[in-house]
Design a protein around this motif. Structure first.
Motif: not given
Length: 967
Positions: A532, A535-536, A538, A549, A551, A554, A559
């Motif tokens: 984490t 910005q999102g 991964y 990322p 998905t 997210n 994000t």
């Protein structure tokens, strides 16, 4: 409104499975279940809040949730946000209040009773009903109780009963009825003759029990019992009796005070949940279970603001209201939130052996053993000696508890504390998959190996090759591989040797697809290792060796904020996102955060503590303590309404109220400071109600949530508007939105009457204009004839003018052609002169060649012929006729230019004039030299002298200067 510090609370059945932590098995495989209860949270309302006398006698609640309290000043009215006071005509105390099924609120005071009504503007007023009695019946003294029974409203005083039905009042003589109650639509009355019932249809009394049957004690409360037709009597001295209404038998039930107690029971109610609450003279509130047995409570169970509870009442939301000798307390019995511990910042929690352990910044605390109790139980915590200071995490292993501490690693075994030497600054202990009984000890400066053998823990060695902080660590699916996230340095991938003694492979990722190396945490979710960030979320792609990322997560979180905690438990995933806690179901993308709103901003960053107990309960640790949540708490927004309590505005220096009942109120255009006041009294939790509003026609979206129960608009343009408002509590309760439709009236010259006047004026103007137009047509025809005559004359003049203009254009065109011809002839003259010069140069060269040839000639004849040729060439070279021809024609061509030069510079010589003309023709020095029959150096000198005669600066261009002089 002063809000008391939270006490330990969770009402309802908060069932927790006794296991060490997150489903780890305890040593005895215990599966016993226990219930955690706590004291409710309490909201204190003091004299400062309601600005009135603090002695409170009675209470009721209307259908909108608005509360009414009787005190010595009159009636206090509380809508959840504001207090108002309504006084009786004689300013007496209000001793009794009742809200009836038809929506009316009745109040009783000294020689006074009547209704409290709210008008369409939100203003409350009192309407007396005393006039319905004959003058001789009006000496009632205090109205101590009001009841709705058998389609009558009954007011009780010591001297008589007053009953109202179908707007008709009549009195019933009383023989000192000092207490009354309505149970199952029966009116029970108590006086010196015992307990009776009154049938209002026949106005007949029925005796139930005599005073001797309850030892001549004073009855202070009668409530519904547990069996059919059963009534429980509570006496002032603390005894209770049960009456069977059918058989009229009375039995002693229980006694709640010791023999020498000076305490008294002053009031009692039975709650909708089946519990009994007793208000006492000196010990606040006693709680009884459904069997009438006292629930054991600590001295700090309630902590009301006064020990004397004059009366008790339950609101429709399930809250218990204590009416005190000094103030009002709202006890939130049905809250889904319980503060189990609030003396320190909690970083981790666990349940083991029927106790709750909390790792805090002050050390480790442990609760007393959880008591099995269907009602309230104390959850007092004590600090474990020897573990003072910052404790980070707890782990149950092999029947013992490992405490990771700032001072090292400690083993907690019952009451014994053992420190494992050789360690300092320990974040956590984690098991190693594939290496039984071996554990990594993660510290501030690296990793150590711990082993459990022969019933004790032993520190083996420090793992070589990695010296960074390892607080955030997780084992990968790859063999002997771990991921470590550092808050500032990014992500490390560690590959250990076979025995986990040293790091043999280390990859350091600062980006590689990650947005930055800061604020990265690692978790396991759905069998994936996820990272984490700010910005999102991964995951690591082994093929490309970079982060991609995630998905699926997210799409849920977005994000734009950091998810600092991810924890899966059964069908829920718990998270902390942007300082807000919540969860989502396995097959849902909806984030459930409403219940945890008041925890926002209180989490220990990157050390958030969430301990799911089962599918319905969870413990959460914050900087303010340890909280228990009941997830089964249901919100019903459709039954809770936001109230718009008042609409007013400023007009001509005065505040004006508008009706709240109109379908569309009109407000004058001159109104300013339009103010909407609102509240949400139906919310169970009133500690910090928040509102969001929107004005259709102005706002595009709902406003941010705010605790302000009002909204002001300084000035609005004329038009139609709809004001909408909704509310929520800090436990996620929401209300349905309320709306208010209104119109800002247009300015007088935009009203319907003004527009009608405009239309009439326009019609009159059109009729008058039509007549004027007809009259004017005749005049205009005559004018037209005169104008046509003038136009013809003007047209002729214009034609003449056009001819003159064309003639002028022709002259200008001829002039331009002549000027171009002059320039052409000047160029041609210059070219002709150049040809003559070149001819002279050729003859000069030829003469010199002949002279050389004469010297080498061998016979005289040849030499004579050469002499003749040389002489003829010399004669032609001495001929200056071409110079004179050039000068004559040159001056004729540039006569105007020379005249202009002589006007401004009369001292110029003829050679300087010619030089000016040649320069103006833009000839080079090399071209000018043969024309003037001087050397190139002579031209340069002549130009230099000419610049001085013309007074030109060194930077000024001579050609441009001479062009400007051209006529």
């Amino acid at each position: 409104m002063h809000i008391k510090d939270w006490k330990i609370v969770l009402v309802g059945c908060l069932i927790i499975l006794l296991s060490p932590l997150f489903g780890q098995k305890s040593d005895d495989n215990a599966t016993a279940r226990a219930e955690i209860k706590g004291t409710p949270r309490i909201i204190h309302y003091t004299r400062k809040d309601f600005s009135g006398d603090p002695q409170i006698w009675a209470m009721c609640q209307d259908n909108d949730g608005i509360m009414y309290f009787g005190n010595n000043d009159g009636t206090l009215i509380f809508d959840g946000a504001r207090w108002q006071t309504v006084s009786l005509p004689n300013n007496s105390s209000v001793r009794s209040l009742l809200h009836t099924t038809d929506g009316h609120v009745y109040a009783g005071g000294f020689n006074e009773f009547g209704r409290i009504e709210r008008d369409e503007y939100g203003h409350y007023s009192y309407h007396s009903l005393i006039d319905q009695l004959s003058p001789e019946d009006r000496n009632l003294e205090n109205i101590w109780a009001i009841h709705e029974v058998q389609n009558h409203i009954v007011f009780r005083s010591l001297s008589r009963l007053v009953a109202i039905s179908n707007n008709k009042a009549f009195t019933i003589p009383s023989t000192g009825f000092y207490h009354s109650a309505v149970i199952n639509d029966k009116l029970y009355l108590v006086n010196g003759e015992g307990v009776k019932t009154l049938d209002l249809q026949t106005l007949s009394f029925e005796s139930l029990v005599a005073p001797s049957q309850f030892n001549q004690e004073t009855i202070v409360a009668m409530v519904e019992g547990t069996a059919e037709n059963q009534v429980i009597l509570f006496t002032r001295s603390g005894a209770s009796y049960t009456i069977d209404h059918g058989s009229k038998n009375i039995h002693f039930f229980k006694s709640y005070f010791t023999g020498n107690s000076n305490n008294q029971i002053l009031s009692a109610i039975k709650s909708s949940a089946g519990h009994y609450y007793l208000g006492t003279l000196s010990s606040q509130i006693m709680v009884l279970d459904e069997h009438g047995d006292p629930v054991p409570l600590t001295e700090s169970f309630m902590e009301l603001q006064d020990n004397t509870v004059l009366n008790l009442s339950e609101s429709s939301e399930g809250n218990i209201w204590a009416l005190l000798n000094n103030g009002i307390d709202c006890i939130n019995i049905s809250s889904p939130i319980s503060v189990l511990f609030e003396n320190a910042s909690v970083f981790d929690a666990m349940i083991r052996g029927g106790k709750i352990y909390a790792a805090t910044n002050q050390g480790v605390f442990v609760s007393q053993r959880i008591v099995q109790n269907p009602h309230f139980a104390s959850m007092e915590f004590r600090k474990i000696p020897g573990l003072e200071g910052q404790a980070w995490s707890l782990l149950s292993l092999h029947g013992q508890i490992l405490c990771s501490h700032n001072d090292g690693l400690f083993v907690i075994d019952d009451n014994n504390i053992l420190k494992i030497e050789g360690l300092a600054g320990v974040w956590k202990v984690i098991p190693i998959r594939g290496k039984d009984n071996h554990y990594f000890v993660c510290t501030y400066t690296g990793i150590h190996m711990l082993r459990f053998e022969n019933g004790k823990f032993e520190l083996l060695y420090r793992v070589d090759g990695f010296n960074e902080s390892s607080r955030d660590i997780i084992q990968s699916d790859e063999e002997n591989t771990f991921w470590v996230c550092h808050g500032y340095k990014g992500v490390f991938k560690l590959q250990f040797d076979r025995n986990f003694e040293r790091v043999v492979g280390l990859e350091h990722f600062r980006e590689k697809g990650l947005p930055s190396p800061f604020s990265i945490n690692v978790f396991r979710w759905n069998d994936h290792i996820v990272f984490t960030t700010n910005q999102g979320v991964y995951t690591f792609n082994e093929t490309s060796n970079q982060f991609d990322p995630m998905t699926e997560l997210n799409e849920r979180f977005g994000t734009d904020v950091n998810v600092r905690k991810l924890l899966q438990y059964e069908d829920k995933t718990w998270f902390v996102q942007d300082d807000e806690a919540g969860f989502f179901q396995r097959d849902s993308k909806k984030l459930e955060k409403g219940l945890f709103l008041e925890l926002k901003g209180t989490f220990n960053r990157s050390m958030e503590s969430i301990l799911p107990i089962n599918t319905s309960n969870v413990l959460i640790g914050t900087t303010t303590g340890l909280y228990a949540y009941d997830l089964s708490f249901q919100q019903h927004a459709d039954t809770k309404k936001t109230l718009i309590t008042e609409v007013n505005y400023q007009d001509n220096g005065e505040r004006t109220k508008r009706s709240l009942k109109g379908s569309s109120e009109q407000i004058p255009h001159s109104a300013s400071d339009l103010r909407f006041e609102f509240s949400a009294p139906k919310l169970k939790d009133q500690t910090q109600v928040q509102y969001s509003h929107m004005l259709e026609g102005i706002d595009e979206d709902w406003s941010d949530w705010s605790v302000d129960p009002f909204k002001n608009y300084s000035q609005l343009f004329p038009g139609k508007y709809t004001f909408k408002v909704k509310a929520r509590s800090m436990i996620g309760e929401t209300t349905s939105e309320s709306s208010y439709h209104f119109t800002i009236a247009p300015i007088w010259y935009m009203t319907r009457w003004a527009i009608g006047a405009y239309v009439l004026m326009i019609l009159l103007i059109m009729i008058g204009s039509r007549k004027l137009v007809k009259k004017k047509i005749v005049v205009e025809k005559e004018k037209t004839r005169e104008e046509e005559k003038k136009k013809r004359t003007v047209l002729e003049l214009e034609l003449d003018q056009m001819r003159l203009e064309r003639e002028k254009e022709r002259i200008e065109r001829d002039k331009k052609i002549l000027e171009e011809d002059v320039i052409f002839k000047s160029k041609e003259l210059a070219n002709y002169t150049m040809l003559l010069v070149k001819k002279r140069e050729l003859l000069t060269d030829l003469r010199e060649d002949l002279k050389e040839l004469k010297e080498v000639a061998k016979n005289e004849r040849s030499r004579n012929m050469l002499r003749n040729l040389i002489r003829k060439i010399g004669v032609n070279l001495n001929d200056e006729e071409h110079i004179h021809v050039f000068e004559a024609n040159f001056e004729r061509v540039h006569d105007d230019f020379f005249q202009e030069l002589k006007t401004y510079f009369p001292d110029l010589t003829s050679k300087e004039l010619r030089l000016c003309a040649l320069v103006k023709m833009n000839l080079t020095n090399k071209e000018i030299a043969p024309i003037l029959n001087i050397s190139l150096r002579g031209v340069e000198t002549a130009r230099y002298r000419l610049r001085k005669r013309l007074s030109l600066d060194h930077e000024e261009n001579m050609v441009e200067f001479l062009e400007k002089l051209s006529p």
